[in-house]
Design a protein around this motif. Sequence first.
Motif, PDB file in Angstrom:
ATOM      1  N   ARG A  91      36.855  79.496   7.636  1.00 46.54           N
ATOM      2  CA  ARG A  91      35.587  80.183   7.924  1.00 46.54           C
ATOM      3  C   ARG A  91      34.575  80.010   6.788  1.00 46.54           C
ATOM      4  O   ARG A  91      33.835  80.916   6.432  1.00 46.54           O
ATOM      5  N   GLY A  92      34.575  78.812   6.190  1.00 47.25           N
ATOM      6  CA  GLY A  92      33.613  78.490   5.144  1.00 47.25           C
ATOM      7  C   GLY A  92      34.081  78.776   3.739  1.00 47.25           C
ATOM      8  O   GLY A  92      33.383  78.461   2.776  1.00 47.25           O
ATOM      9  N   ALA A  93      35.270  79.351   3.585  1.00 49.74           N
ATOM     10  CA  ALA A  93      35.776  79.659   2.240  1.00 49.74           C
ATOM     11  C   ALA A  93      36.227  78.415   1.498  1.00 49.74           C
ATOM     12  O   ALA A  93      36.378  78.444   0.269  1.00 49.74           O
ATOM     13  N   ILE A  94      36.461  77.323   2.225  1.00 48.92           N
ATOM     14  CA  ILE A  94      36.921  76.081   1.602  1.00 48.92           C
ATOM     15  C   ILE A  94      35.957  74.966   1.972  1.00 48.92           C
ATOM     16  O   ILE A  94      35.632  74.766   3.146  1.00 48.92           O
ATOM     17  N   LYS A  95      35.473  74.242   0.981  1.00 48.04           N
ATOM     18  CA  LYS A  95      34.616  73.074   1.185  1.00 48.04           C
ATOM     19  C   LYS A  95      35.356  71.849   0.676  1.00 48.04           C
ATOM     20  O   LYS A  95      35.921  71.862  -0.418  1.00 48.04           O
ATOM     21  N   ILE A  96      35.367  70.788   1.487  1.00 44.86           N
ATOM     22  CA  ILE A  96      36.024  69.538   1.099  1.00 44.86           C
ATOM     23  C   ILE A  96      34.990  68.424   1.172  1.00 44.86           C
ATOM     24  O   ILE A  96      34.317  68.242   2.194  1.00 44.86           O
ATOM     25  N   ASP A  97      34.833  67.690   0.080  1.00 45.88           N
ATOM     26  CA  ASP A  97      33.936  66.540   0.011  1.00 45.88           C
ATOM     27  C   ASP A  97      34.782  65.283  -0.163  1.00 45.88           C
ATOM     28  O   ASP A  97      35.617  65.221  -1.074  1.00 45.88           O
ATOM     29  N   ALA A  98      34.553  64.311   0.699  1.00 48.88           N
ATOM     30  CA  ALA A  98      35.362  63.084   0.677  1.00 48.88           C
ATOM     31  C   ALA A  98      34.503  61.893   0.269  1.00 48.88           C
ATOM     32  O   ALA A  98      33.376  61.731   0.743  1.00 48.88           O
ATOM     33  N   GLU A  99      35.040  61.068  -0.608  1.00 50.11           N
ATOM     34  CA  GLU A  99      34.358  59.827  -0.964  1.00 50.11           C
ATOM     35  C   GLU A  99      35.381  58.742  -1.227  1.00 50.11           C
ATOM     36  O   GLU A  99      36.553  59.015  -1.508  1.00 50.11           O
ATOM     37  N   THR A 100      34.939  57.505  -1.095  1.00 49.46           N
ATOM     38  CA  THR A 100      35.770  56.365  -1.464  1.00 49.46           C
ATOM     39  C   THR A 100      35.001  55.502  -2.452  1.00 49.46           C
ATOM     40  O   THR A 100      33.763  55.454  -2.418  1.00 49.46           O
ATOM     41  N   LYS A 101      35.732  54.850  -3.312  1.00 50.01           N
ATOM     42  CA  LYS A 101      35.141  53.897  -4.248  1.00 50.01           C
ATOM     43  C   LYS A 101      35.727  52.530  -3.963  1.00 50.01           C
ATOM     44  O   LYS A 101      36.947  52.352  -3.960  1.00 50.01           O
ATOM     45  N   THR A 102      34.842  51.579  -3.696  1.00 52.06           N
ATOM     46  CA  THR A 102      35.295  50.232  -3.399  1.00 52.06           C
ATOM     47  C   THR A 102      35.823  49.571  -4.670  1.00 52.06           C
ATOM     48  O   THR A 102      35.136  49.512  -5.688  1.00 52.06           O
ATOM     49  N   GLU A 103      37.036  49.064  -4.589  1.00 52.93           N
ATOM     50  CA  GLU A 103      37.668  48.460  -5.759  1.00 52.93           C
ATOM     51  C   GLU A 103      38.050  47.009  -5.528  1.00 52.93           C
ATOM     52  O   GLU A 103      38.655  46.388  -6.380  1.00 52.93           O
ATOM     53  N   GLY A 104      37.705  46.477  -4.381  1.00 53.33           N
ATOM     54  CA  GLY A 104      38.011  45.097  -4.057  1.00 53.33           C
ATOM     55  C   GLY A 104      37.657  44.840  -2.612  1.00 53.33           C
ATOM     56  O   GLY A 104      37.193  45.733  -1.893  1.00 53.33           O
TER      57      GLY A 104
END
Length: 777
Positions: free
Chosen positions: A649-662
């Motif tokens: 209910r909004g108590a947890i925020k998750i941010d996802a990212e990837t970094k290109t390594e090849g």
Amino acid sequence: MISPTAFSVEADYIVRHPKKLQQQLITALHNKGKDYKARTRHLINGQPFYTNRLIFEDSPYLLQHAHNPVNWYSWSDEAFAVAKRENKPIFLSIGYATCHWCHVMEEESFESIEVAKILNENFIAIKVDREQHPDIDTAYMMAVTMLTGHGGWPMSSFITAEGKPFFGGTYYPKPSFIDLLLKIKTAWKDDKPILLQQADQVAGAVKDVMSQQSSVTSLEQSTIETVVKQILQSYDAQSGGFSSAPKFPNEPILLLLLQQAERNHSAVLMQAVEHTLSAMAQGGMYDQIGGGFHRYSTDEQWLIPHFEKMLYNQAYLSRVYAQAYRLTNNPLFARTARQTLDYVLREMTASSGVFYSASDADSNGEEGQYFIWTADEIKKNLNKGDAGFIVSLFGVTEKGNFEGKNILFLPQTLDQVAKRQKQSLSQLLARVDPLLIQLRNVREKRLPPLIDNKIIVAWNGMFITALSEAGDILNEPKYIDAAIKATDALMETQITKDNELLRINLNGNASVAAKQDDYAHFAEALIALYDVTSEERYLKKAKLLTDKMTAQFMDAKSGVLVMGKDKLLFTQPKDDYDGALPSGNAVAVLVFNRLYQRLGEQNYNDKATKILQTFSGRIEQNPRAYTYMLAQLDELKKGEITAHRFAARGAIKIDAETKTEGANQKKLILKFSIKPGWHINSHQPLQKQLIATDIAIGNSEFWELKSIQYPQPKRLKTEFEDQPLALYQGQFKITADLTAKAAFKYSAVKIKLTLQACNRQSCLAPEELILYPSDTF
């Protein structure tokens, strides 16, 4: 209407104002300053001979008409009271500042003494800026469409002192307009009861359509599948797009297709979208020199545009191209998104950071003159080798493709040109971009089109959302910084001490009570900005504005939102169809749903569901008119397609990212932010019955997840467990390696996250979230 310092033999054609009003007009004109240029041909010693009440207004469109000999009123109590007192019909003219045919009718008719005499003696003339008052525009546009079978701008309506329309049309050439005015003058004198009866009938018909509720049905995913099939059936496989000429971008359609292509891994669907986006970006509808899109293409090939540039097109198309880039990794889509955003930041941005509304199609009285080129102009301003290169690259000929000159376009994609010349795309762009800057500098010496510099909150909200999303997807902090600056400026100038929102700002003056779409689009922007900055103040303000929107515009009977609450308007329209822009109600569904996800307040989910239910019958009958609303139905059922998700209910925020390594390698990073008092189980709970925090690939046929690194859990005792628990709290990261397994062109990374959240009193049901990480380099 006559300046006291001037005299004209035409003076007896013009209504004389009371002395008090006359003095107010003189003062208003004086206050415009010495650099003010009156838009009129009626000048004496450089000063306007006529000045009417529109000089008081804060609309560039109305100010364009402030020196017509027509005795214009704005939409006001005064105008309707005078019409009633003098027993005159009202001539209502609706348009906007960058409208080409509005300019033509102004020059032909509203600047004409002959026309002004007829209007002033027999009618009360009201001028309305449709961008200030979209609710008024919508109501009368429906009436005109019912009466004539079509609509457009300028819109010309004849209405009673009660605001009810009895006749209408769009642009009229001067002879036809005079003939029409005289006929209505005669009919009002001789057959007024018939006109009043017709006004009642037309107003009643409009009200019936506005209030009509079809049978409520349960919308299913099959409705989305149906509309996608309908759209694909109209796909132009040769030139791209989903209609015949004139071709509009139709951003709500493109956004739905992108959403469904990603949901369903549909190569067929994505190929149609990619072809369309490439064709649009190659054509003359896209400004190849300065970036940004013109309003629409008049032909099948996206070559010859109507040259207006609207802020809302830049907003939604930059979102479309950024999202398409994330899905395809096509660098030319990223380039188009960047150039479009950069155009607005460079040419349509006020010093405060907010954004102007539009750029006109005309300059020097000719449509498109600012944007077109001859081969000689290019050869004159570039060296021989570079000129030959540009002429070839952009299809320039001696004959031209538009009135003897050239609209620049790309006969081939830049990628195809690079391959033909046996160089990389980056090498080609390293040559192209400096030359485009040179040509842009040359073009800036021409007389530019008029900039409509009024600030519209709804349209600014659209562009702030675009900046936030594109800054996130393209990993470009300057766009997020620009979004923050604009948002903070709007909150300072457009929100009153009572937290009421104002729609318009012109030259630092805020005015006009906000419409429903202002609240919805600004709330959407604030949510988007919260997602990428995690600043709680933006989410709090989004909630406040959404609650204000609900209180002011919610129709309790139907559960949907009306556009405005104008007491002079004979009906209160509800914005539901998606046209050039998503409907206000569709954006409200998005806002309600996203607030529910971020705040956990069930009433927002209920409101979103109610709107969808109310319009469900109409959606089933004509789903193509509701593409943005159907996209929100999909989001409501399946979750957002974003790098930022919320749980508990909004108590947890998750941010996802990837970094290109090849070439086929990425590093995945999930950033968790858990509010105090909450926790989730670790990836290896100490009790078998507990749900572990787990990540997996949501599209495992294309990507493989390796070397998952979970944080060290904390061992804590809680009030509802005798044994210690292994928990994650506060802020932490989960990382992993990603390897591409299949060369499927249209498959961005999709991460499936499973977790169970608890506080000190209870545990919530387990949740499964899908995240679409942003890619950084």
